[in-house]
Design an enzyme around this catalytic site. Structure first.
Site, PDB file in Angstrom:
ATOM      1  N   ASP A 105      34.260  -5.526   6.072  1.00  7.89           N
ATOM      2  CA  ASP A 105      35.182  -4.601   5.428  1.00  7.89           C
ATOM      3  C   ASP A 105      35.242  -3.376   6.332  1.00  7.89           C
ATOM      4  O   ASP A 105      34.283  -2.587   6.406  1.00  7.89           O
ATOM      5  CB  ASP A 105      34.715  -4.223   4.007  1.00  7.89           C
ATOM      6  CG  ASP A 105      35.261  -5.193   2.959  1.00  7.89           C
ATOM      7  OD1 ASP A 105      35.846  -6.222   3.345  1.00  7.89           O
ATOM      8  OD2 ASP A 105      35.099  -4.918   1.754  1.00  7.89           O
ATOM      9  N   ASP A 127      43.137  -7.377  -9.920  1.00 13.50           N
ATOM     10  CA  ASP A 127      44.141  -6.640  -9.141  1.00 13.50           C
ATOM     11  C   ASP A 127      45.532  -7.217  -9.347  1.00 13.50           C
ATOM     12  O   ASP A 127      46.522  -6.492  -9.316  1.00 13.50           O
ATOM     13  CB  ASP A 127      43.888  -6.758  -7.625  1.00 13.50           C
ATOM     14  CG  ASP A 127      42.589  -6.135  -7.170  1.00 13.50           C
ATOM     15  OD1 ASP A 127      42.032  -5.321  -7.898  1.00 13.50           O
ATOM     16  OD2 ASP A 127      42.146  -6.496  -6.050  1.00 13.50           O
ATOM     17  N   GLU A 138      30.346  -3.922   5.039  1.00 14.08           N
ATOM     18  CA  GLU A 138      31.302  -2.808   5.019  1.00 14.08           C
ATOM     19  C   GLU A 138      30.687  -1.619   5.752  1.00 14.08           C
ATOM     20  O   GLU A 138      29.544  -1.234   5.501  1.00 14.08           O
ATOM     21  CB  GLU A 138      31.651  -2.446   3.566  1.00 14.08           C
ATOM     22  CG  GLU A 138      32.619  -1.276   3.486  1.00 14.08           C
ATOM     23  CD  GLU A 138      33.330  -1.165   2.152  1.00 14.08           C
ATOM     24  OE1 GLU A 138      33.659  -2.204   1.541  1.00 14.08           O
ATOM     25  OE2 GLU A 138      33.560  -0.029   1.714  1.00 14.08           O
ATOM     26  N   ASP A 198      39.165  -2.443   3.790  1.00 16.71           N
ATOM     27  CA  ASP A 198      38.796  -1.957   2.448  1.00 16.71           C
ATOM     28  C   ASP A 198      38.853  -0.430   2.535  1.00 16.71           C
ATOM     29  O   ASP A 198      37.834   0.252   2.600  1.00 16.71           O
ATOM     30  CB  ASP A 198      37.408  -2.471   2.060  1.00 16.71           C
ATOM     31  CG  ASP A 198      37.104  -2.204   0.594  1.00 16.71           C
ATOM     32  OD1 ASP A 198      37.896  -1.501  -0.045  1.00 16.71           O
ATOM     33  OD2 ASP A 198      36.067  -2.679   0.095  1.00 16.71           O
ATOM     34  N   ASP A 225      31.187   6.965  -0.702  1.00 18.44           N
ATOM     35  CA  ASP A 225      31.986   5.939  -0.059  1.00 18.44           C
ATOM     36  C   ASP A 225      33.427   6.432   0.002  1.00 18.44           C
ATOM     37  O   ASP A 225      34.175   6.274  -0.949  1.00 18.44           O
ATOM     38  CB  ASP A 225      31.862   4.689  -0.959  1.00 18.44           C
ATOM     39  CG  ASP A 225      32.310   3.418  -0.294  1.00 18.44           C
ATOM     40  OD1 ASP A 225      32.524   3.435   0.921  1.00 18.44           O
ATOM     41  OD2 ASP A 225      32.428   2.401  -1.002  1.00 18.44           O
ATOM     42  N   ASP A 240      35.778   5.469   2.123  1.00 18.05           N
ATOM     43  CA  ASP A 240      36.718   4.370   2.447  1.00 18.05           C
ATOM     44  C   ASP A 240      37.898   4.824   3.290  1.00 18.05           C
ATOM     45  O   ASP A 240      39.047   4.435   3.020  1.00 18.05           O
ATOM     46  CB  ASP A 240      37.252   3.724   1.144  1.00 18.05           C
ATOM     47  CG  ASP A 240      36.212   2.845   0.462  1.00 18.05           C
ATOM     48  OD1 ASP A 240      35.304   2.343   1.134  1.00 18.05           O
ATOM     49  OD2 ASP A 240      36.334   2.648  -0.773  1.00 18.05           O
ATOM     50  N   HIS A 275      29.321   1.194   3.637  1.00 20.64           N
ATOM     51  CA  HIS A 275      28.142   0.799   2.867  1.00 20.64           C
ATOM     52  C   HIS A 275      26.903   0.832   3.760  1.00 20.64           C
ATOM     53  O   HIS A 275      25.814   1.197   3.318  1.00 20.64           O
ATOM     54  CB  HIS A 275      28.303  -0.606   2.286  1.00 20.64           C
ATOM     55  CG  HIS A 275      29.419  -0.742   1.301  1.00 20.64           C
ATOM     56  ND1 HIS A 275      29.712  -1.929   0.669  1.00 20.64           N
ATOM     57  CD2 HIS A 275      30.329   0.155   0.834  1.00 20.64           C
ATOM     58  CE1 HIS A 275      30.742  -1.770  -0.145  1.00 20.64           C
ATOM     59  NE2 HIS A 275      31.140  -0.507  -0.054  1.00 20.64           N
ATOM     60  N   HIS A 309      41.003  -8.891  -5.855  1.00 20.13           N
ATOM     61  CA  HIS A 309      40.169  -9.189  -7.026  1.00 20.13           C
ATOM     62  C   HIS A 309      41.072  -9.835  -8.079  1.00 20.13           C
ATOM     63  O   HIS A 309      42.267  -9.483  -8.159  1.00 20.13           O
ATOM     64  CB  HIS A 309      39.613  -7.927  -7.685  1.00 20.13           C
ATOM     65  CG  HIS A 309      38.738  -7.073  -6.836  1.00 20.13           C
ATOM     66  ND1 HIS A 309      39.224  -6.171  -5.936  1.00 20.13           N
ATOM     67  CD2 HIS A 309      37.389  -6.959  -6.788  1.00 20.13           C
ATOM     68  CE1 HIS A 309      38.222  -5.544  -5.351  1.00 20.13           C
ATOM     69  NE2 HIS A 309      37.091  -5.995  -5.845  1.00 20.13           N
ATOM     70  N   GLU A 354      28.418  -8.800  -0.483  1.00 20.22           N
ATOM     71  CA  GLU A 354      28.738  -7.548   0.214  1.00 20.22           C
ATOM     72  C   GLU A 354      27.679  -6.504  -0.128  1.00 20.22           C
ATOM     73  O   GLU A 354      27.642  -5.987  -1.255  1.00 20.22           O
ATOM     74  CB  GLU A 354      30.133  -7.068  -0.213  1.00 20.22           C
ATOM     75  CG  GLU A 354      30.585  -5.829   0.527  1.00 20.22           C
ATOM     76  CD  GLU A 354      32.031  -5.459   0.221  1.00 20.22           C
ATOM     77  OE1 GLU A 354      32.884  -6.373   0.101  1.00 20.22           O
ATOM     78  OE2 GLU A 354      32.306  -4.261   0.088  1.00 20.22           O
TER      79      GLU A 354
END
Ligand code: XUL
Ligand code: CO
Length: 439
Positions: free
Chosen positions: A295, A103, A267, A338, A306, A308, A270, A100, A231
């Site tokens: 992702d 980031d 993802e 991700d 989430d 991850d 998700h 991003h 996404e």
């Protein structure tokens, strides 16, 4: 500062190897169907969870204490973070990274200063990419962390916030293009509502459509030829998000005339939050011609959020991988991790263990999925199941040569009494398992 100094470059050592800093299944040079695994899987490391996140959770402070987070000068810290990120990715041997805007560079006092910081960090990244050979799978704009975006970015009730978001997308797309990014991602974490009591749904979705159209127009103006990827995610952080799932995105795209311009980045976690399987979302995207990228991560069956986590199950991934392969594999997309460490995994080595395991599992799964595809057993069963649609009744129905009355006449004339045929689900499940568990 060399945070990963004590870690060796990670190479392929074969399934019998019990050395933790080695791949047991991911041999990037192994050729499968005329292409090395590296180019099949197109692995990417994400910047945000690995190098920006400090190990905080909603109850607790950061646990990781990464050295680049201890520096007081924000630009010095950004450069140290980027040094560590590129060291890590080079040692791991992934071909791609993702980021991003926020980031990689700190915000300044003004938008001009923020954009200057970003420009300087993009110069830095460009040199690092040239030195290491790392490529950019996709870039994106963070339109969800800053408090100005609490009520949405494109869907905010204030047009000034919409404008700020547009400015960020413009710059993020420009730098993604400059760094040779292969896709541009849009995740709308705040594009949704907390309560319908204060929300004009129709207006907010029209605002979202406007932002998407402006993004597509700018992509063409720039000459960026990678796809824009939305996404999907149903909720979190917002109670309800407009990019709920693949099918919802398809509806939005057709509403705003953007079919063919925008695809999806799916993802895993998700998909499951939306009440679907990852396989469903991949299959839906393929069926609608929207598949772009993945992702790769996983959720926790006991948690409704989430988490991850890193992918770790061949059984869960084999059908999604088969579905991707069946449609020709990745083009511009790839597997972006991700994923984030558990908060107790505070050692630098943990970043390696996490990615090595995930890459190995996906490489092994990919081979199983390719074997399943090559066996033809699912495709044969599927073809046989619909075969009669090619016959003298099915063809004219699909060709539009029948209406309800003419079909009613056929039913009566031939007294149609179709016999149900087995769907063979258990047999097909056995065929999948036979491939997964063969050597
Ligand atoms: C959030 C998420 C994001 C996007 C990029 O759940 O997945 O990190 O991938 O903004
Ligand atoms: Co994501």
């Amino acid at each position: 500062m060399n945070y990963f100094e004590h870690i060796p470059p990670i190479g392929y050592r074969g399934p019998e190897c019990d050395e933790p800093f080695a791949f047991r299944h991911y041999d990037p040079d192994r050729v499968l169907d005329g292409k090395p695994l590296r180019d099949h899987l197109r692995f990417a490391v994400c910047y945000w969870h690995n190098f920006c996140w400090e190990g905080t959770d909603i109850f607790g402070e950061g646990t990781f204490l990464r050295p680049w987070h201890q520096l007081s000068d924000p630009m010095e810290s950004a450069r140290a973070k980027m040094d560590a990120a590129f060291d890590f990715m080079s040692l791991l041997g992934v071909p791609f990274w993702t980021f991003h805007d926020s980031d990689i560079a700190p915000a300044g006092e003004s938008w001009r200063a923020t954009r200057d910081n970003l420009e300087r960090m993009v110069d830095y990244a460009e040199r690092k990419m040239a030195d290491t050979g790392l490529r950019l799978l996709w870039g994106t704009a963070n339109l969800f962390s800053h408090r100005r975006y609490m009520a949405g970015a494109a869907t905010n009730p204030d047009p000034q916030v919409f404008a700020c978001a547009a400015g960020q997308i413009q710059k993020a797309l420009e730098i993604t293009h400059r760094l040779g990014g292969e896709n541009y991602v849009m995740w709308g974490g705040r594009e949704g509502y907390e309560t319908l009591l204060n929300t004009d749904l129709r207006r907010e979705q029209e605002q979202l459509g406007r932002m998407l159209c402006m993004t597509v127009d700018y992509k063409h103006k720039l000459g960026f030829d990678g796809p824009i990827l939305i996404e999907p995610k149903p909720q979190e952080p917002t109670k309800h998000q407009y990019d709920y799932d693949v099918a919802t995105i398809y509806g939005l795209l057709t509403r705003f005339g953007l079919e063919g311009e925008v695809k999806v980045n799916i993802e895993v976690n998700h998909a499951t939050l939306a009440g679907h399987s990852f396989h469903h979302e991949i299959a839906m995207a393929q069926a609608l011609g929207l598949f772009g990228s993945v992702d790769a991560n996983r959720g926790d069956y006991q948690n409704g959020w989430d988490t991850d986590q890193y992918p770790n199950s061949v059984d869960e991934l084999v059908m999604p991988c088969y579905e991707i392969l069946r449609h020709g594999g990745f083009t511009s997309g790839g597997f972006n991790f991700d994923t984030k460490l558990r908060r107790q995994s505070v050692a630098p080595e943990d970043l390696f263990h996490a990615h090595i395991g995930a890459m190995d599992i996906l490489a092994l799964t990919w081979e199983k999925a390719a074997a399943l595809l090559a066996s033809g057993s699912l495709d044969d069963a599927r073809t046989a199941r619909y075969e009669s649609w090619g016959g003298e009744l099915g063809q004219p129905i699909l060709g539009g040569d029948h209406d309800l009355e003419s079909l009613a006449a056929v039913v009566v004339r031939d007294d149609l009494q179709p016999e149900p045929v087995s769907g063979q689900q258990e047999l097909l499940e056995n065929r999948v398992n036979a491939v997964i568990h063969s050597r």
